[in-house]
Design a protein around this motif. Structure first.
Motif, mmCIF file in Angstrom:
data_model
loop_
_atom_site.group_PDB
_atom_site.id
_atom_site.type_symbol
_atom_site.label_atom_id
_atom_site.label_comp_id
_atom_site.label_asym_id
_atom_site.label_seq_id
_atom_site.Cartn_x
_atom_site.Cartn_y
_atom_site.Cartn_z
ATOM 1 N N GLY A 120 0.736 -1.287 0.049
ATOM 2 C CA GLY A 120 -0.018 -0.103 -0.166
ATOM 3 C C GLY A 120 0.833 1.099 0.000
ATOM 4 N N VAL A 121 2.125 1.078 -0.412
ATOM 5 C CA VAL A 121 2.882 1.992 -0.554
ATOM 6 C C VAL A 121 3.374 2.313 -1.973
ATOM 7 N N SER A 122 3.134 3.959 -2.368
ATOM 8 C CA SER A 122 3.421 4.117 -3.904
ATOM 9 C C SER A 122 4.929 3.953 -4.118
ATOM 10 N N LEU A 123 5.151 3.888 -5.427
ATOM 11 C CA LEU A 123 6.259 3.443 -6.047
ATOM 12 C C LEU A 123 6.554 3.918 -7.329
ATOM 13 N N GLY A 124 7.388 4.716 -7.523
ATOM 14 C CA GLY A 124 7.549 5.446 -8.986
ATOM 15 C C GLY A 124 9.059 5.579 -9.195
ATOM 16 N N PRO A 125 9.185 6.277 -10.485
ATOM 17 C CA PRO A 125 10.640 6.627 -10.947
ATOM 18 C C PRO A 125 11.389 7.542 -10.291
ATOM 19 N N ALA A 126 10.590 8.220 -9.136
ATOM 20 C CA ALA A 126 11.257 9.566 -8.528
ATOM 21 C C ALA A 126 10.761 9.399 -7.277
ATOM 22 N N HIS A 127 10.258 8.252 -6.756
ATOM 23 C CA HIS A 127 9.474 8.512 -5.128
ATOM 24 C C HIS A 127 9.404 7.254 -4.651
ATOM 25 N N VAL A 128 9.252 7.085 -3.331
ATOM 26 C CA VAL A 128 8.952 5.828 -2.492
ATOM 27 C C VAL A 128 8.113 6.443 -1.535
ATOM 28 N N GLY A 129 6.798 5.977 -1.625
ATOM 29 C CA GLY A 129 5.768 6.712 -0.634
ATOM 30 C C GLY A 129 5.811 8.208 -0.555
ATOM 31 N N LEU A 131 8.431 10.040 0.066
ATOM 32 C CA LEU A 131 9.563 10.367 -0.170
ATOM 33 C C LEU A 131 9.959 10.911 -1.712
ATOM 34 N N HIS A 132 10.080 12.192 -1.897
ATOM 35 C CA HIS A 132 10.340 12.368 -3.477
ATOM 36 C C HIS A 132 11.780 13.075 -3.369
ATOM 37 N N GLY A 133 12.264 13.057 -4.677
ATOM 38 C CA GLY A 133 13.691 13.693 -4.770
ATOM 39 C C GLY A 133 14.260 12.946 -5.844
ATOM 40 N N ASP A 134 15.672 12.696 -5.739
ATOM 41 C CA ASP A 134 16.411 11.712 -6.687
ATOM 42 C C ASP A 134 16.269 10.195 -6.084
ATOM 43 N N LEU A 135 15.638 9.287 -6.883
ATOM 44 C CA LEU A 135 15.443 8.141 -6.392
ATOM 45 C C LEU A 135 16.698 7.218 -7.254
ATOM 46 N N THR A 136 17.599 6.696 -6.521
ATOM 47 C CA THR A 136 18.587 5.885 -7.016
ATOM 48 C C THR A 136 18.515 4.433 -6.584
ATOM 49 N N VAL A 137 18.347 3.541 -7.754
ATOM 50 C CA VAL A 137 18.118 2.332 -7.398
ATOM 51 C C VAL A 137 19.521 1.224 -7.751
ATOM 52 N N TRP A 138 19.731 0.451 -7.135
ATOM 53 C CA TRP A 138 20.797 -0.571 -7.294
ATOM 54 C C TRP A 138 20.206 -1.985 -7.005
ATOM 55 N N VAL A 139 20.494 -2.955 -8.041
ATOM 56 C CA VAL A 139 19.975 -4.260 -7.967
ATOM 57 C C VAL A 139 21.348 -5.140 -7.967
ATOM 58 N N ASP A 140 21.679 -5.857 -6.770
ATOM 59 C CA ASP A 140 23.013 -6.447 -6.396
ATOM 60 C C ASP A 140 24.054 -5.794 -6.884
ATOM 61 N N GLY A 141 24.106 -4.189 -6.424
ATOM 62 C CA GLY A 141 25.266 -3.647 -6.582
ATOM 63 C C GLY A 141 25.237 -2.839 -7.884
ATOM 64 N N VAL A 159 17.791 -5.450 -3.603
ATOM 65 C CA VAL A 159 17.342 -4.148 -4.302
ATOM 66 C C VAL A 159 17.521 -3.128 -3.366
ATOM 67 N N ASP A 160 18.264 -1.979 -3.771
ATOM 68 C CA ASP A 160 18.459 -0.842 -2.711
ATOM 69 C C ASP A 160 17.790 0.535 -3.378
ATOM 70 N N LEU A 161 16.769 1.142 -2.713
ATOM 71 C CA LEU A 161 16.209 2.220 -3.117
ATOM 72 C C LEU A 161 16.486 3.480 -2.207
ATOM 73 N N VAL A 162 17.406 4.459 -2.743
ATOM 74 C CA VAL A 162 17.939 5.429 -2.018
ATOM 75 C C VAL A 162 17.298 6.746 -2.604
ATOM 76 N N VAL A 163 16.560 7.439 -1.515
ATOM 77 C CA VAL A 163 15.943 8.776 -1.976
ATOM 78 C C VAL A 163 16.822 9.755 -1.239
ATOM 79 N N THR A 164 17.331 10.840 -2.137
ATOM 80 C CA THR A 164 18.127 11.976 -1.729
ATOM 81 C C THR A 164 17.396 13.189 -2.225
ATOM 82 N N THR A 165 17.850 14.163 -1.799
ATOM 83 C CA THR A 165 17.521 15.552 -2.220
ATOM 84 C C THR A 165 18.404 15.862 -3.361
ATOM 85 N N ILE A 166 17.695 16.800 -4.512
ATOM 86 C CA ILE A 166 18.369 16.631 -5.820
ATOM 87 C C ILE A 166 19.682 17.048 -5.627
#
Length: 183
Positions: A120-129, A131-141, A159-166
């Motif tokens: 029930g948490v939204s996920l898209g190319p630039a957000h997780v729930g 949390l909006h900003g730069d979303l960087t994704v790593w899969v197995d490094g 799978v690592d989802l890291v949200v940072t400020t732009i």
């Protein structure tokens, strides 16, 4: 809480338009995000079903990490699972370790988007729930580009989802140390 609607990717600016709709009733604020209580409805919304007691043809474990800047976000236990209700969706968690279980009577590809829909948490190319900003994704490094909703859940991958400020440099979390029972 980050409130940004666009993110820089290379030299282009991508405006969040598609693939980011929040599931109905999804928490839109900052974490923590609770586990859903209506397991059957959430599973159905994610295209999943209850497989409690069925013979399994597939058993996969994927570790998911969500980080808000440097702050880890806890993924709740028992998303899509309840021993008391004798309910287990094909994709679920048991505890707060970040391990997402795929247990299915048929072999098929399940995705990170299905897990987030079930949660029930939204996920898209630039957000997780919320949390909006730069979303960087790593899969197995390895950096992953595109919509994170389409990432397949594969055995013993991280799978690592890291949200940072732009403009902030994202830091990939340390590799997950799988408990011995998953080796």
């Amino acid at each position: 809480m980050r409130r940004v609607t666009a993110t820089a990717v290379g030299l282009a600016v991508v405006v969040l338009v598609a693939g980011c709709a929040a599931p109905q009733g999804a928490p839109q604020g900052a974490p923590p995000w609770p586990r859903p209580t209506d397991l059957a409805a959430r599973a159905q919304d994610a295209g999943l079903r209850d497989v409690w007691g069925e013979r399994l043809a597939e058993h996969v474990h994927t570790h998911v990490t969500i980080t808000d800047g440097d702050e880890p976000v806890v993924i709740p236990g028992d998303i899509g699972h309840s021993a008391a209700q004798r309910f287990a969706a094909e994709v679920h968690t048991h505890d707060t370790s970040g391990i997402v279980h795929v247990e299915s009577p048929e072999r098929r590809t399940f995705t990170l988007g299905q897990f987030f829909d079930e949660w029930g948490v939204s996920l898209g190319p630039a957000h997780v729930g919320g949390l909006h900003g730069d979303l960087t994704v790593w899969v197995d490094g390895h950096r992953s580009y595109g919509n994170p909703r389409s990432i397949p859940l594969r055995d013993l991958e991280q799978v690592d989802l890291v949200v940072t400020t732009i403009g902030e440099v994202p830091r990939r979390p340390a590799a997950f140390d799988w408990p011995p029972q998953y080796d």
